[in-house]
Design a protein around this motif. Structure first.
Motif, PDB file in Angstrom:
ATOM      1  N   LEU A  14      10.359  13.074 -32.363  1.00 24.74           N
ATOM      2  CA  LEU A  14      10.034  11.865 -33.107  1.00 24.74           C
ATOM      3  C   LEU A  14       9.868  12.140 -34.597  1.00 24.74           C
ATOM      4  CD1 LEU A  14       7.390  10.592 -30.542  1.00 24.74           C
ATOM      5  CD2 LEU A  14       9.650   9.616 -30.910  1.00 24.74           C
TER       6      LEU A  14
ATOM      7  N   VAL B 243      12.378   0.791 -39.199  1.00 23.29           N
ATOM      8  CA  VAL B 243      11.894   1.847 -40.097  1.00 23.29           C
ATOM      9  C   VAL B 243      12.115   3.256 -39.566  1.00 23.29           C
ATOM     10  CG1 VAL B 243      10.176   0.383 -41.228  1.00 23.29           C
ATOM     11  CG2 VAL B 243       9.553   1.657 -39.164  1.00 23.29           C
TER      12      VAL B 243
ATOM     13  N   THR C  60       6.781   7.576 -44.190  1.00 29.03           N
ATOM     14  CA  THR C  60       7.955   6.720 -44.266  1.00 29.03           C
ATOM     15  C   THR C  60       7.547   5.294 -44.624  1.00 29.03           C
ATOM     16  OG1 THR C  60       9.135   8.074 -42.662  1.00 29.03           O
ATOM     17  CG2 THR C  60       9.893   5.801 -42.937  1.00 29.03           C
ATOM     18  N   LEU C  61       6.456   4.825 -44.036  1.00 27.34           N
ATOM     19  CA  LEU C  61       5.958   3.483 -44.361  1.00 27.34           C
ATOM     20  C   LEU C  61       5.295   3.514 -45.732  1.00 27.34           C
ATOM     21  CD1 LEU C  61       4.308   2.292 -41.005  1.00 27.34           C
ATOM     22  CD2 LEU C  61       6.678   2.057 -41.776  1.00 27.34           C
TER      23      LEU C  61
ATOM     24  N   THR D 155      12.258   6.483 -36.479  1.00 28.31           N
ATOM     25  CA  THR D 155      11.241   7.079 -35.621  1.00 28.31           C
ATOM     26  C   THR D 155      10.071   7.617 -36.445  1.00 28.31           C
ATOM     27  OG1 THR D 155      12.514   9.136 -35.621  1.00 28.31           O
ATOM     28  CG2 THR D 155      12.766   7.707 -33.712  1.00 28.31           C
ATOM     29  N   ARG D 156      10.335   8.105 -37.627  1.00 30.27           N
ATOM     30  CA  ARG D 156       9.215   8.593 -38.454  1.00 30.27           C
ATOM     31  C   ARG D 156       8.325   7.434 -38.893  1.00 30.27           C
ATOM     32  NH1 ARG D 156      11.587  13.784 -41.842  1.00 30.27           N
ATOM     33  NH2 ARG D 156      11.991  14.995 -39.964  1.00 30.27           N
ATOM     34  N   GLY D 157       8.926   6.277 -39.109  1.00 30.42           N
ATOM     35  CA  GLY D 157       8.125   5.092 -39.407  1.00 30.42           C
ATOM     36  C   GLY D 157       7.280   4.705 -38.207  1.00 30.42           C
ATOM     37  N   LEU D 158       7.851   4.844 -37.008  1.00 31.10           N
ATOM     38  CA  LEU D 158       7.092   4.585 -35.792  1.00 31.10           C
ATOM     39  C   LEU D 158       5.904   5.534 -35.694  1.00 31.10           C
ATOM     40  CD1 LEU D 158       6.684   3.315 -32.931  1.00 31.10           C
ATOM     41  CD2 LEU D 158       8.228   5.101 -32.067  1.00 31.10           C
TER      42      LEU D 158
END
Lengths: 148, 248
Positions: free
Chosen positions: B14, A56, B227-228, A58-61
Protein backbone atom coordinates in the motif's frame (compact mmCIF):
# COMPACT_ATOMS: atom_id res chain seq x y z
CA UNK A 1 -13.52 30.04 5.05
CA UNK A 2 -11.02 29.91 2.19
CA UNK A 3 -8.19 27.51 1.56
CA UNK A 4 -4.99 27.86 -0.32
CA UNK A 5 -6.12 25.03 -2.59
CA UNK A 6 -9.17 26.27 -4.38
CA UNK A 7 -12.05 28.55 -3.56
CA UNK A 8 -14.19 28.54 -0.48
CA UNK A 9 -14.58 25.77 2.06
CA UNK A 10 -18.01 25.03 3.46
CA UNK A 11 -17.55 23.88 7.04
CA UNK A 12 -21.07 22.64 7.59
CA UNK A 13 -20.37 19.89 5.07
CA UNK A 14 -18.31 18.14 7.76
CA UNK A 15 -21.24 17.54 10.07
CA UNK A 16 -23.78 17.10 7.28
CA UNK A 17 -21.68 14.36 5.69
CA UNK A 18 -21.65 15.94 2.25
CA UNK A 19 -17.98 15.85 1.30
CA UNK A 20 -18.65 17.20 -2.15
CA UNK A 21 -20.06 20.36 -0.65
CA UNK A 22 -16.96 20.93 1.46
CA UNK A 23 -14.87 22.47 -1.33
CA UNK A 24 -11.99 20.11 -0.51
CA UNK A 25 -10.58 18.13 -3.48
CA UNK A 26 -12.07 14.60 -3.49
CA UNK A 27 -13.95 15.50 -0.33
CA UNK A 28 -16.87 13.28 -1.31
CA UNK A 29 -14.67 10.18 -1.54
CA UNK A 30 -12.88 10.96 1.72
CA UNK A 31 -16.07 11.55 3.70
CA UNK A 32 -17.58 8.37 2.26
CA UNK A 33 -14.54 6.44 3.49
CA UNK A 34 -14.84 7.87 6.99
CA UNK A 35 -18.56 7.12 7.19
CA UNK A 36 -18.07 3.57 5.98
CA UNK A 37 -15.02 2.92 8.16
CA UNK A 38 -16.92 4.00 11.27
CA UNK A 39 -20.01 2.09 10.18
CA UNK A 40 -20.86 -1.60 10.01
CA UNK A 41 -21.41 -2.17 6.29
CA UNK A 42 -18.33 -3.95 4.94
CA UNK A 43 -19.51 -3.74 1.33
CA UNK A 44 -19.96 0.01 1.62
CA UNK A 45 -16.47 0.24 3.10
CA UNK A 46 -14.97 -1.75 0.23
CA UNK A 47 -16.67 0.55 -2.27
CA UNK A 48 -15.56 3.67 -0.40
CA UNK A 49 -12.01 2.39 -0.24
CA UNK A 50 -12.00 1.82 -3.99
CA UNK A 51 -13.33 5.33 -4.47
CA UNK A 52 -10.49 6.83 -2.45
CA UNK A 53 -7.87 4.79 -4.29
CA UNK A 54 -9.29 5.95 -7.62
CA UNK A 55 -9.25 9.56 -6.43
CA UNK A 56 -5.94 9.83 -4.56
CA UNK A 57 -4.12 6.50 -4.95
CA UNK A 58 -3.15 3.89 -2.37
CA UNK A 59 -0.81 6.25 -0.53
CA UNK A 60 -3.69 8.69 -0.22
CA UNK A 61 -5.76 5.85 1.21
CA UNK A 62 -3.01 5.17 3.76
CA UNK A 63 -3.02 8.86 4.72
CA UNK A 64 -6.79 8.83 5.15
CA UNK A 65 -6.72 5.60 7.14
CA UNK A 66 -4.04 7.08 9.36
CA UNK A 67 -6.15 10.12 10.16
CA UNK A 68 -9.20 7.94 10.82
CA UNK A 69 -7.10 5.90 13.24
CA UNK A 70 -5.61 8.96 14.94
CA UNK A 71 -8.91 10.65 15.57
CA UNK A 72 -10.57 7.40 16.61
CA UNK A 73 -7.90 7.53 19.31
CA UNK A 74 -7.77 11.27 20.00
CA UNK A 75 -11.52 11.80 20.27
CA UNK A 76 -11.76 9.12 22.92
CA UNK A 77 -8.73 10.34 24.85
CA UNK A 78 -10.10 13.84 25.36
CA UNK A 79 -13.61 12.59 26.10
CA UNK A 80 -12.40 9.90 28.52
CA UNK A 81 -10.28 12.24 30.65
CA UNK A 82 -12.56 15.25 30.28
CA UNK A 83 -10.01 17.86 29.24
CA UNK A 84 -11.53 21.18 28.22
CA UNK A 85 -10.59 23.07 25.08
CA UNK A 86 -7.51 25.23 25.71
CA UNK A 87 -8.40 28.87 26.28
CA UNK A 88 -6.60 30.31 23.21
CA UNK A 89 -8.19 27.70 20.95
CA UNK A 90 -11.60 28.28 22.52
CA UNK A 91 -11.36 31.97 21.80
CA UNK A 92 -10.09 31.56 18.27
CA UNK A 93 -12.51 28.88 17.12
CA UNK A 94 -15.92 29.94 18.43
CA UNK A 95 -17.10 30.96 14.98
CA UNK A 96 -15.83 27.75 13.42
CA UNK A 97 -17.47 25.64 16.10
CA UNK A 98 -20.78 27.40 15.58
CA UNK A 99 -20.52 26.83 11.82
CA UNK A 100 -19.83 23.15 12.46
CA UNK A 101 -22.67 22.85 14.94
CA UNK A 102 -20.49 21.12 17.55
CA UNK A 103 -21.65 23.28 20.43
CA UNK A 104 -24.53 20.80 20.74
CA UNK A 105 -22.20 17.95 21.64
CA UNK A 106 -22.22 16.80 25.25
CA UNK A 107 -18.51 17.50 25.70
CA UNK A 108 -19.05 21.18 24.99
CA UNK A 109 -20.11 21.73 28.59
CA UNK A 110 -16.57 20.94 29.79
CA UNK A 111 -15.17 24.10 28.23
CA UNK A 112 -16.09 27.24 30.18
CA UNK A 113 -17.23 30.35 28.34
CA UNK A 114 -16.18 33.83 29.28
CA UNK A 115 -17.96 37.17 29.69
CA UNK A 116 -18.11 40.06 27.23
CA UNK A 117 -14.38 40.80 27.43
CA UNK A 118 -13.58 37.29 26.32
CA UNK A 119 -16.21 37.52 23.61
CA UNK A 120 -14.46 40.59 22.20
CA UNK A 121 -11.13 38.77 22.49
CA UNK A 122 -12.69 35.82 20.69
CA UNK A 123 -13.85 38.05 17.83
CA UNK A 124 -10.35 39.48 17.45
CA UNK A 125 -8.72 36.05 17.70
CA UNK A 126 -11.00 34.57 15.05
CA UNK A 127 -9.87 37.25 12.63
CA UNK A 128 -6.19 37.03 13.48
CA UNK A 129 -5.88 33.23 13.73
CA UNK A 130 -6.20 32.46 9.98
CA UNK A 131 -3.48 35.01 9.15
CA UNK A 132 -1.26 33.63 11.90
CA UNK A 133 -1.76 30.05 10.76
CA UNK A 134 -0.98 30.96 7.14
CA UNK A 135 2.20 32.75 8.23
CA UNK A 136 3.23 29.83 10.43
CA UNK A 137 2.50 27.40 7.63
CA UNK A 138 4.81 29.22 5.25
CA UNK A 139 7.69 28.93 7.70
CA UNK A 140 9.51 25.66 7.10
CA UNK A 141 10.41 23.73 10.29
CA UNK A 142 14.13 24.11 11.09
CA UNK A 143 14.62 20.32 10.94
CA UNK A 144 13.39 20.21 7.36
CA UNK A 145 15.50 23.21 6.31
CA UNK A 146 18.71 21.66 7.64
CA UNK A 147 17.94 18.33 5.96
CA UNK A 148 17.86 19.86 2.46
CA UNK B 1 11.20 -8.28 14.60
CA UNK B 2 8.45 -10.72 13.71
CA UNK B 3 5.84 -8.02 14.26
CA UNK B 4 7.73 -5.56 12.07
CA UNK B 5 8.04 -8.19 9.34
CA UNK B 6 4.32 -8.84 9.50
CA UNK B 7 3.51 -5.15 9.30
CA UNK B 8 5.98 -4.61 6.46
CA UNK B 9 4.40 -7.44 4.48
CA UNK B 10 0.93 -6.03 5.15
CA UNK B 11 1.61 -2.34 4.59
CA UNK B 12 4.32 -2.31 1.92
CA UNK B 13 1.99 -3.08 -1.03
CA UNK B 14 0.00 0.00 0.00
CA UNK B 15 3.05 2.24 0.06
CA UNK B 16 2.91 2.89 3.79
CA UNK B 17 5.90 4.80 5.16
CA UNK B 18 8.47 3.09 7.42
CA UNK B 19 7.58 5.39 10.34
CA UNK B 20 4.04 4.00 10.30
CA UNK B 21 5.39 0.46 10.62
CA UNK B 22 7.67 1.54 13.45
CA UNK B 23 4.99 3.44 15.38
CA UNK B 24 2.34 0.75 15.01
CA UNK B 25 4.78 -1.98 16.06
CA UNK B 26 5.85 0.02 19.12
CA UNK B 27 2.25 0.45 20.27
CA UNK B 28 1.20 -3.12 19.60
CA UNK B 29 4.26 -4.60 21.30
CA UNK B 30 3.68 -2.36 24.32
CA UNK B 31 0.17 -3.76 24.71
CA UNK B 32 1.53 -7.09 25.88
CA UNK B 33 4.18 -5.71 28.20
CA UNK B 34 3.77 -4.66 31.83
CA UNK B 35 2.90 -0.98 31.88
CA UNK B 36 3.15 1.67 34.56
CA UNK B 37 0.14 0.45 36.56
CA UNK B 38 -1.16 -2.62 34.70
CA UNK B 39 0.31 -6.04 34.09
CA UNK B 40 0.79 -7.41 30.59
CA UNK B 41 -2.12 -9.80 31.16
CA UNK B 42 -4.41 -6.94 32.22
CA UNK B 43 -3.39 -4.88 29.20
CA UNK B 44 -4.12 -7.70 26.76
CA UNK B 45 -7.46 -8.36 28.49
CA UNK B 46 -8.36 -4.68 28.05
CA UNK B 47 -7.51 -4.91 24.36
CA UNK B 48 -9.67 -8.02 24.05
CA UNK B 49 -12.59 -6.35 25.82
CA UNK B 50 -12.22 -3.34 23.51
CA UNK B 51 -12.66 -5.57 20.49
CA UNK B 52 -15.74 -7.24 21.99
CA UNK B 53 -17.41 -3.83 22.45
CA UNK B 54 -17.96 -3.35 18.72
CA UNK B 55 -20.67 -6.03 18.54
CA UNK B 56 -21.99 -5.73 22.11
CA UNK B 57 -25.81 -5.79 22.25
CA UNK B 58 -25.96 -3.81 25.50
CA UNK B 59 -23.78 -1.09 24.00
CA UNK B 60 -26.02 -0.82 20.94
CA UNK B 61 -29.07 -0.50 23.17
CA UNK B 62 -27.39 2.16 25.30
CA UNK B 63 -26.24 4.13 22.28
CA UNK B 64 -29.88 4.49 21.23
CA UNK B 65 -31.10 5.43 24.72
CA UNK B 66 -31.72 9.03 25.69
CA UNK B 67 -29.31 8.75 28.61
CA UNK B 68 -26.14 6.64 28.61
CA UNK B 69 -27.04 5.31 32.07
CA UNK B 70 -30.69 4.54 31.35
CA UNK B 71 -30.05 0.96 30.30
CA UNK B 72 -28.50 -1.57 32.66
CA UNK B 73 -27.27 -5.03 31.82
CA UNK B 74 -24.27 -7.23 31.18
CA UNK B 75 -21.85 -6.64 28.35
CA UNK B 76 -21.18 -9.33 25.77
CA UNK B 77 -18.03 -11.40 26.00
CA UNK B 78 -16.33 -13.11 28.91
CA UNK B 79 -13.44 -11.23 30.47
CA UNK B 80 -11.12 -11.71 33.45
CA UNK B 81 -11.47 -7.99 34.12
CA UNK B 82 -13.92 -6.57 36.66
CA UNK B 83 -17.39 -5.65 35.36
CA UNK B 84 -16.64 -2.01 36.18
CA UNK B 85 -13.56 -2.02 33.97
CA UNK B 86 -15.41 -3.79 31.15
CA UNK B 87 -18.21 -1.23 31.40
CA UNK B 88 -15.74 1.67 31.20
CA UNK B 89 -13.98 0.13 28.20
CA UNK B 90 -17.22 -0.49 26.34
CA UNK B 91 -18.49 3.04 27.03
CA UNK B 92 -15.25 4.53 25.73
CA UNK B 93 -15.36 2.34 22.67
CA UNK B 94 -18.99 2.78 21.65
CA UNK B 95 -20.31 6.04 23.14
CA UNK B 96 -17.36 8.34 23.83
CA UNK B 97 -19.25 11.56 23.21
CA UNK B 98 -21.43 10.97 26.27
CA UNK B 99 -18.71 10.12 28.75
CA UNK B 100 -18.77 12.12 31.96
CA UNK B 101 -16.80 12.45 35.18
CA UNK B 102 -19.03 9.68 36.52
CA UNK B 103 -16.85 7.11 34.74
CA UNK B 104 -13.79 8.19 36.75
CA UNK B 105 -15.71 8.58 40.01
CA UNK B 106 -17.34 5.14 39.80
CA UNK B 107 -14.02 3.47 39.16
CA UNK B 108 -12.40 5.42 41.99
CA UNK B 109 -15.13 4.14 44.31
CA UNK B 110 -13.93 0.65 43.40
CA UNK B 111 -10.27 1.46 44.14
CA UNK B 112 -9.19 2.19 40.58
CA UNK B 113 -7.10 5.33 40.90
CA UNK B 114 -6.69 8.04 38.29
CA UNK B 115 -3.37 6.82 36.90
CA UNK B 116 -4.61 3.25 36.48
CA UNK B 117 -7.66 4.68 34.73
CA UNK B 118 -5.48 6.69 32.33
CA UNK B 119 -3.50 3.58 31.44
CA UNK B 120 -6.76 1.66 30.90
CA UNK B 121 -7.88 4.48 28.57
CA UNK B 122 -4.60 4.34 26.67
CA UNK B 123 -4.77 0.59 26.02
CA UNK B 124 -8.39 0.90 24.89
CA UNK B 125 -7.74 3.73 22.45
CA UNK B 126 -4.49 2.31 21.07
CA UNK B 127 -6.30 -0.94 20.29
CA UNK B 128 -9.09 0.98 18.56
CA UNK B 129 -6.64 3.12 16.61
CA UNK B 130 -4.78 0.21 15.08
CA UNK B 131 -7.98 -1.73 14.43
CA UNK B 132 -9.46 1.35 12.74
CA UNK B 133 -6.35 1.74 10.61
CA UNK B 134 -6.53 -1.86 9.48
CA UNK B 135 -10.27 -1.72 8.87
CA UNK B 136 -9.97 1.39 6.72
CA UNK B 137 -7.19 -0.22 4.71
CA UNK B 138 -9.09 -3.48 4.32
CA UNK B 139 -6.46 -5.67 6.02
CA UNK B 140 -6.90 -8.15 8.85
CA UNK B 141 -6.59 -6.83 12.41
CA UNK B 142 -3.42 -7.76 14.26
CA UNK B 143 -3.59 -10.76 16.58
CA UNK B 144 -3.40 -9.74 20.22
CA UNK B 145 0.12 -10.03 21.63
CA UNK B 146 1.03 -12.67 24.19
CA UNK B 147 1.16 -11.08 27.65
CA UNK B 148 4.67 -10.79 29.05
CA UNK B 149 5.47 -11.51 32.68
CA UNK B 150 6.70 -8.81 35.01
CA UNK B 151 5.50 -6.12 37.34
CA UNK B 152 4.33 -2.62 36.43
CA UNK B 153 6.83 0.15 37.24
CA UNK B 154 4.34 2.06 39.43
CA UNK B 155 6.06 5.43 38.97
CA UNK B 156 3.75 8.42 39.35
CA UNK B 157 5.02 11.79 38.06
CA UNK B 158 5.65 14.36 40.79
CA UNK B 159 4.91 17.61 38.98
CA UNK B 160 1.28 17.68 37.90
CA UNK B 161 -1.19 20.34 36.73
CA UNK B 162 -4.97 20.60 36.91
CA UNK B 163 -6.17 21.82 33.49
CA UNK B 164 -9.82 21.38 34.38
CA UNK B 165 -10.14 17.72 33.33
CA UNK B 166 -11.09 14.69 35.37
CA UNK B 167 -7.48 13.62 35.97
CA UNK B 168 -4.30 15.68 36.47
CA UNK B 169 -1.75 16.00 33.69
CA UNK B 170 2.01 16.36 33.61
CA UNK B 171 3.12 19.87 34.46
CA UNK B 172 4.85 21.75 31.63
CA UNK B 173 7.56 22.50 34.21
CA UNK B 174 8.35 18.81 34.42
CA UNK B 175 11.56 17.69 32.64
CA UNK B 176 9.60 14.70 31.36
CA UNK B 177 7.04 17.02 29.76
CA UNK B 178 9.77 19.13 28.17
CA UNK B 179 11.10 15.99 26.51
CA UNK B 180 7.69 14.60 25.51
CA UNK B 181 6.44 17.83 23.98
CA UNK B 182 9.75 19.25 22.71
CA UNK B 183 8.54 19.31 19.11
CA UNK B 184 5.27 21.06 19.83
CA UNK B 185 4.86 24.83 19.60
CA UNK B 186 2.63 24.51 22.62
CA UNK B 187 1.54 21.41 24.54
CA UNK B 188 -2.25 21.46 24.26
CA UNK B 189 -4.63 19.84 26.73
CA UNK B 190 -5.25 17.10 24.16
CA UNK B 191 -1.53 16.37 23.84
CA UNK B 192 -1.17 16.27 27.64
CA UNK B 193 -4.35 14.28 28.30
CA UNK B 194 -2.65 10.92 28.96
CA UNK B 195 0.52 12.36 30.53
CA UNK B 196 -0.32 11.22 34.06
CA UNK B 197 1.16 8.03 32.56
CA UNK B 198 4.09 9.45 30.55
CA UNK B 199 4.75 6.20 28.68
CA UNK B 200 1.17 6.31 27.38
CA UNK B 201 1.72 9.88 26.21
CA UNK B 202 4.90 8.87 24.44
CA UNK B 203 3.13 6.12 22.52
CA UNK B 204 0.18 8.44 21.75
CA UNK B 205 2.49 11.09 20.31
CA UNK B 206 4.46 8.53 18.28
CA UNK B 207 1.28 7.12 16.78
CA UNK B 208 -0.25 10.51 15.99
CA UNK B 209 2.97 11.76 14.40
CA UNK B 210 3.18 8.76 12.10
CA UNK B 211 -0.50 8.39 11.25
CA UNK B 212 -1.54 12.05 11.20
CA UNK B 213 0.87 15.00 11.36
CA UNK B 214 4.16 15.51 13.25
CA UNK B 215 3.84 17.84 16.25
CA UNK B 216 6.26 20.32 14.73
CA UNK B 217 4.08 20.57 11.60
CA UNK B 218 0.69 20.99 13.28
CA UNK B 219 0.41 24.58 12.10
CA UNK B 220 1.76 23.88 8.60
CA UNK B 221 -0.51 24.07 5.56
CA UNK B 222 1.42 21.26 3.87
CA UNK B 223 3.00 18.18 5.44
CA UNK B 224 5.99 16.45 3.90
CA UNK B 225 5.58 12.82 3.03
CA UNK B 226 1.78 12.94 2.74
CA UNK B 227 -0.21 12.45 -0.45
CA UNK B 228 -3.30 14.21 0.91
CA UNK B 229 -3.00 17.95 1.41
CA UNK B 230 -3.72 19.61 4.75
CA UNK B 231 -7.32 20.46 3.89
CA UNK B 232 -8.01 16.85 2.97
CA UNK B 233 -6.37 15.56 6.15
CA UNK B 234 -8.43 17.97 8.24
CA UNK B 235 -11.65 17.08 6.44
CA UNK B 236 -11.12 13.44 7.37
CA UNK B 237 -10.22 14.39 10.94
CA UNK B 238 -13.25 16.65 11.30
CA UNK B 239 -15.65 14.07 9.89
CA UNK B 240 -14.36 11.37 12.28
CA UNK B 241 -14.71 13.78 15.17
CA UNK B 242 -18.22 14.81 14.13
CA UNK B 243 -19.36 11.18 13.96
CA UNK B 244 -17.80 10.57 17.41
CA UNK B 245 -19.54 13.74 18.63
CA UNK B 246 -16.25 15.02 19.93
CA UNK B 247 -16.44 18.70 20.80
CA UNK B 248 -12.71 19.13 21.29
Amino acid sequence: MSSENEGELELGAVTRGDGRGSGVPHGDALVALVDAALGRDDEALAAARAGVVEAVGTRGLVDAAGVIATFTMQNRIVDAVGVPLDAPMELATRGVRQALGVEEFGGASRTPRGGWILQVASWLASRLMPMLLRWMGRRKPKALESAR
Amino acid sequence: MELESRLTTTYAPLGARPDIIEANAAVWRALGRPGTWLTGAERVAIAAATRTARDCALCRERKDALSPYAVQGVHDGASPLSPAWVDAIHRMATDPGRLSRRIVDELAAQDTDDATYVELVSVTVFTMALDAFHRALGVEPLPLPEPEAGEPSRQRPELLDDVGGWVPVLSTRSPVARTLFAQALRASNAARALSLVPEASRLQIGLAEALYVPLRALAATAVEGRTLDRAQLELVASRVSALNECFY
